[in-house]
Enzyme design. Structure first.
Site, short mmCIF file in Angstrom:
data_model
loop_
_atom_site.label_atom_id
_atom_site.label_comp_id
_atom_site.label_asym_id
_atom_site.label_seq_id
_atom_site.Cartn_x
_atom_site.Cartn_y
_atom_site.Cartn_z
N SER A 344 0.84 -1.21 0.00
CA SER A 344 0.00 0.00 0.00
C SER A 344 0.87 1.25 0.00
O SER A 344 0.61 2.21 -0.73
CB SER A 344 -0.88 0.02 1.25
OG SER A 344 -1.79 -1.04 1.21
N ARG A 348 1.55 4.31 -2.94
CA ARG A 348 1.31 5.71 -2.61
C ARG A 348 2.59 6.54 -2.69
O ARG A 348 2.55 7.73 -2.99
CB ARG A 348 0.66 5.81 -1.22
CG ARG A 348 -0.80 5.33 -1.23
CD ARG A 348 -1.27 4.97 0.17
NE ARG A 348 -2.69 4.64 0.26
CZ ARG A 348 -3.24 3.45 0.02
NH1 ARG A 348 -2.47 2.44 -0.39
NH2 ARG A 348 -4.54 3.26 0.17
N GLY A 416 -5.87 -3.93 -7.83
CA GLY A 416 -7.09 -3.18 -7.53
C GLY A 416 -6.76 -1.84 -6.89
O GLY A 416 -7.40 -0.82 -7.18
N SER A 489 -13.66 0.50 3.04
CA SER A 489 -12.63 0.29 2.01
C SER A 489 -11.66 1.47 1.97
O SER A 489 -12.04 2.61 1.67
CB SER A 489 -13.29 0.11 0.64
OG SER A 489 -12.30 0.23 -0.36
N GLN A 491 -9.40 1.73 -0.19
CA GLN A 491 -9.19 2.10 -1.60
C GLN A 491 -10.21 3.14 -2.03
O GLN A 491 -9.87 4.11 -2.71
CB GLN A 491 -9.30 0.85 -2.48
CG GLN A 491 -8.17 -0.13 -2.22
CD GLN A 491 -8.24 -1.38 -3.08
OE1 GLN A 491 -9.22 -1.61 -3.79
NE2 GLN A 491 -7.22 -2.20 -2.99
N ASP A 637 -6.54 -8.34 4.37
CA ASP A 637 -5.76 -9.13 3.41
C ASP A 637 -5.18 -10.41 4.03
O ASP A 637 -4.55 -11.21 3.33
CB ASP A 637 -4.60 -8.29 2.85
CG ASP A 637 -5.10 -7.18 1.94
OD1 ASP A 637 -6.22 -7.32 1.40
OD2 ASP A 637 -4.40 -6.17 1.77
N LYS A 664 -12.07 -9.63 -3.63
CA LYS A 664 -10.62 -9.40 -3.70
C LYS A 664 -10.07 -10.03 -4.99
O LYS A 664 -10.84 -10.29 -5.90
CB LYS A 664 -9.94 -9.99 -2.45
CG LYS A 664 -10.33 -9.25 -1.17
CD LYS A 664 -9.81 -7.84 -1.20
CE LYS A 664 -10.25 -7.05 0.02
NZ LYS A 664 -9.92 -5.63 -0.09
N ARG A 709 -2.33 -14.37 -2.44
CA ARG A 709 -2.42 -14.68 -1.00
C ARG A 709 -2.97 -16.09 -0.75
O ARG A 709 -2.66 -16.71 0.26
CB ARG A 709 -3.25 -13.61 -0.28
CG ARG A 709 -2.63 -12.22 -0.43
CD ARG A 709 -3.07 -11.25 0.62
NE ARG A 709 -2.74 -9.88 0.22
CZ ARG A 709 -1.55 -9.30 0.37
NH1 ARG A 709 -0.55 -9.95 0.93
NH2 ARG A 709 -1.36 -8.05 -0.02
C1 S3P Z 1 -5.54 -1.49 0.09
C2 S3P Z 1 -6.77 -1.60 0.67
C3 S3P Z 1 -7.47 -2.86 0.87
C4 S3P Z 1 -6.56 -4.06 0.64
C5 S3P Z 1 -5.66 -3.90 -0.53
C6 S3P Z 1 -4.80 -2.67 -0.39
C7 S3P Z 1 -4.93 -0.15 -0.05
O1 S3P Z 1 -8.55 -2.93 -0.02
O2 S3P Z 1 -7.34 -5.23 0.50
O3 S3P Z 1 -4.81 -5.02 -0.65
O4 S3P Z 1 -3.72 -0.07 -0.31
O5 S3P Z 1 -5.66 0.84 0.09
P1 S3P Z 1 -9.98 -2.32 0.41
O6 S3P Z 1 -9.70 -0.99 0.93
O7 S3P Z 1 -10.83 -2.27 -0.84
O8 S3P Z 1 -10.52 -3.26 1.41
#
Ligand code: S3P
Length: 754
Positions: A344, A348, A416, A489, A491, A637, A664, A709
């Site tokens: 993550s 970023r 994603g 979420s 994300q 995760d 996922k 995973r």
């Molecule tokens: C992530 C948020 C999570 C996680 C993904 C990374 C991120 O997803 O499952 O592997 O970096 O913001 P969600 O926020 O959709 O749950």
């Protein structure tokens, strides 16, 4: 006609064509003739060449069965006629034989330009009634050598090389059959056959073949004309030699090609000339940033040719074939390790570093496919990024409004996170973009980000059911808003906040449960104020980011596999160093401890605003629990491997409130249940979770459904299995944890890759 060679009876039964005529016995014509004979594709191969010596030699070398003394004699009995003369000569040759073709014969060619072949055919047969014309299937083998002439004919020239067929649109059954036959003819010579339109072929070849030849000819000519060219050639080993090999190709053929493909070559040549002029300017201005930008982008593209061709993202660690993990039962878990960088934060760091003013230096960057896809996407949008080199990356930020339109769709692989965060970032740009991904990502829901972005004023299209690709219209003004997020979420939250950078006024997001807060923390780290009040994070648009230094800690989501591995293995003791301990990510520690896990935390520090610590895990018998729902987003995760811990615990573990797991990289509830069943562990699947009763893990074969995973979780399961476990479809482990297999082996898991 003269002497006839004899074909062996053993080849006889494999013939798919009776008689082939090859007009022009140069390198390509000769090699095709030889290959058709040696592979038993045609019963009889007739050759014609206007140079009698070549023809004689072709027969003597066994390249052809028969040499024809005239064009008409060559084609009149042929089922397939292959024009292998220079592209500029095709019309003239065809005009001489336009009434000589047998009924139903097929005319094909091997020329490098297809538009002019089609024009030549149209002109040559203009006066011939339709029923007397051959069926035309233009073709182009992408193979060759700087050598020419029939003496260089090589029957293996086409093996593993591409042949492009550019059939002219027609619905007739005869045309369809002819296309199939020409396809099989090349495949029997070992080639890989593709189809594309005539125009597309000529554009692609202008860029990939014609332009490089032009540059090679031109460079050698320029240097050969220098004062003392002998001096240049004397020292011109290595680079010069490699780069200019193709300058000894056939000059007549190549001058023909440029004239025949004038429009397409001029288009790409003009682009190249502009770019070359810009490089000249950069050297003149001592502008190393521009030079670095071009060179790093080019290096990444060249280093990852194979991946680009297969439509994959960027890593050299693993390949995309069906990687299979093979595990022996049992094993140890001991030692001290550091796992891969946080995914993550790696995403970023590139995103915010690119949007900042100044140069951001990153350490500990995850060189996995997901974060590398993000890195490449920013390069495609004009950001100069050096590295990664052993986790170090240097990003020359372009400022919040400095991104450029990428040349094509941004391919985000399996990620994603990349797609959802990009959607927010790109919604406020001045240019249009399209986001695409691999098979798994193409099935994942994007409406969850498209809907709030549209409320802010973005114009976004998704495919049916809100799936990728996402098409984002540039130049749409965004206005800040408050968003009550329906699901927990990070994300979605991050996507809306990143769009907020480009929106007028304030943008705020309230989350139904705490989710990872790296976006908020890192924006603050880049000097962009984000305010947190209870469950709501807010920021105001129109600000700027200032470059900073980032130390990415080890990913707790990757550490999780080893936390469980040590917890379930009698005698285990393992230390995992420098693990990110952000409070929104530590659910796996809380859950394992609640199950009786023995995890000690030491060396706690704060690095760049993120808590970090070493974790020491020892074996301890686990017991089943009801997993508290408030821990679900904090361990979102980590559930695949927590399910393995549950299977090794005494009693029942119950998970509820985890429907997010179904969207996922795979449906992690169902795919884990199926995998557990394959290794003898029965579970009860519910709409939002699972119930797992601890029991003996058996051997078996598990399908990871391409989910990294899931693959790693079952590798950990082997520690408590009583027989071998095979895990299919494991290539995507490279998305988040490229050195997983090496580290697993190092601590004592008995893993190998098939
Ligand atoms: C992530 C948020 C999570 C996680 C993904 C990374 C991120 O997803 O499952 O592997 O970096 O913001 P969600 O926020 O959709 O749950």
């Amino acid at each position: 006609m003269t002497i006839v060679n004899v074909t062996t009876p053993q080849q006889e039964h494999e013939f798919i064509i009776d008689t082939v005529a090859i007009i022009g016995l140069g390198l390509i014509g000769g090699s095709l003739a030889k290959s058709l004979r040696e592979n038993g594709v045609a019963r009889h191969v007739i050759g014609f060449d206007r140079r009698p010596d070549e023809l004689k030699q072709g027969l003597a070398l066994g390249v052809i069965d028969e040499s024809a003394t005239s064009l008409t004699l060559a084609v009149e009995h042929a089922d397939v006629v292959v024009m292998a003369v220079p592209v500029g000569a095709v019309e003239n040759v065809l005009s001489q034989i336009n009434t000589s073709f047998k009924r139903g014969a097929i005319l094909t060619d091997v020329g490098s330009v297809k538009g002019c072949f089609v024009d030549a055919v149209n002109n040559a047969f203009a006066t011939v009634p339709d029923q007397n014309r051959p069926i035309v299937i233009p073709g182009h083998p992408i193979a060759g050598s700087e050598k020419s002439g029939v003496s260089a004919a090589n029957a293996s020239l086409f093996v593993q090389h591409k042949v492009i067929l550019t059939p002219i649109l027609s619905t007739g059954a005869a045309e369809f059959e002819a296309l199939g036959l020409i396809r099989r003819m090349w495949e029997r010579c070992g080639a890989v056959v593709l189809e594309m339109s005539v125009d597309h072929h000529d554009d692609v070849l202008a860029a990939t073949s014609h332009l490089p030849h032009l540059i090679a000819f031109s460079l050698v000519d320029t240097l050969a004309g220098e004062g003392d060219s002998r001096e240049i050639f004397k020292y011109a080993a290595g680079g010069f030699r490699d780069f200019t090999r193709i300058a000894s190709s056939d000059p007549v053929m190549w001058s023909d090609i440029f004239i025949s493909n004038r429009d397409s070559t001029l288009k790409v040549l003009d682009r190249f000339a502009d770019d070359l002029a810009a490089l000249r300017q950069a050297i003149d201005n001592e502008d190393s940033k521009t030079l670095l930008g071009v060179f790093t982008r080019a290096k990444a593209a060249r280093d990852h040719f194979g991946k680009i061709l297969s439509g994959q993202a960027y890593t050299t660690t693993m390949n995309t074939e069906n990687v299979i993990f093979k595990l022996k039962p049992g094993g140890e878990v001991n030692g001290t390790i550091r796992v891969a960088g946080d995914k993550s934060m790696s995403h970023r760091s590139i995103m915010l570093g690119s949007l900042a003013d100044g140069v951001t230096e990153v350490e500990g960057f995850l060189e996995g496919e997901d974060s590398l896809a993000t890195l490449q996407a920013f390069r495609d949008m004009g950001v100069v990024i050096e590295g990664p080199d052993e986790g170090r990356v240097k990003i020359y930020g372009v400022g919040v409004n400095g991104l450029k339109q990428p040349p094509g769709a941004l391919y985000l692989g399996n990620s994603g996170t990349a797609m959802r965060l990009f959607a927010g970032l790109l919604a406020g740009q001045a240019f249009d973009t399209e986001l695409t991904g691999d098979e798994s990502l193409s099935k994942r829901p994007m409406e969850r980000v498209a809907a709030p972005l549209r409320e802010m004023g973005a114009v976004i299209e998704t495919a049916e059911q809100g799936r990728p690709p996402m098409k984002i219209k540039g130049g749409s003004p965004l206005k800040g808003m408050h968003y009550d997020m329906p699901m927990a979420s990070a994300q979605v939250k991050s996507c809306v906040l990143l769009a907020g950078l480009y929106a007028s006024g304030e943008t705020s997001v309230t989350e139904p449960a705490p989710t990872r807060d790296h976006t908020e923390r890192m924006l603050n780290g880049f000097g962009y104020p984000v305010v947190r009040e209870g469950a709501t994070a807010s920021l105001s648009g129109g600000g700027s980011l200032t470059a900073t230094k980032i130390d990415v800690p080890a990913d707790i989501s990757s550490a999780a596999f080893f936390l469980v591995a040590a917890s379930i293995t009698p005698g285990a003791k393992l230390t995992i160093q420098h693990v990110g301990m952000n409070p929104t990510r530590v659910g796996v520690i809380n859950i394992l401890r609640a199950m009786g896990g023995n995890i000690e935390i030491s060396n706690e520090t704060v690095v760049g605003g993120e808590p970090v610590a070493d974790l020491t895990v020892c074996y301890s018998p686990l017991k089943g629990i009801n997993i508290p729902e408030d821990q679900v987003p904090l361990a979102i995760d980590e559930f695949p491997v927590l399910f393995i811990a549950a299977a090794c615990a005494e009693g029942k573990t119950v998970l509820t409130g985890a429907e997010e797991l179904r969207v996922k990289e795979s449906d992690r509830i169902q795919v884990m249940a199926d995998g557990l069943k394959a290794v003898g562990v029965e579970t009860l699947v519910t709409p939002d979770g699972i119930e797992i009763e601890g029991q003996q893990i058996q051997g078996g074969t598990v399908d990871s459904h391409g989910d990294h995973r899931i693959a790693m979780a079952f590798a950990v399961a082997s520690l408590r299995a009583n027989a071998d476990i095979t895990i299919n479809d494991c290539a995507n482990v490279a998305t988040s944890f490229p050195n997983f297999v090496a580290l697993a082996g190092q601590v004592g898991i008995q893993i190998s890759v098939a």
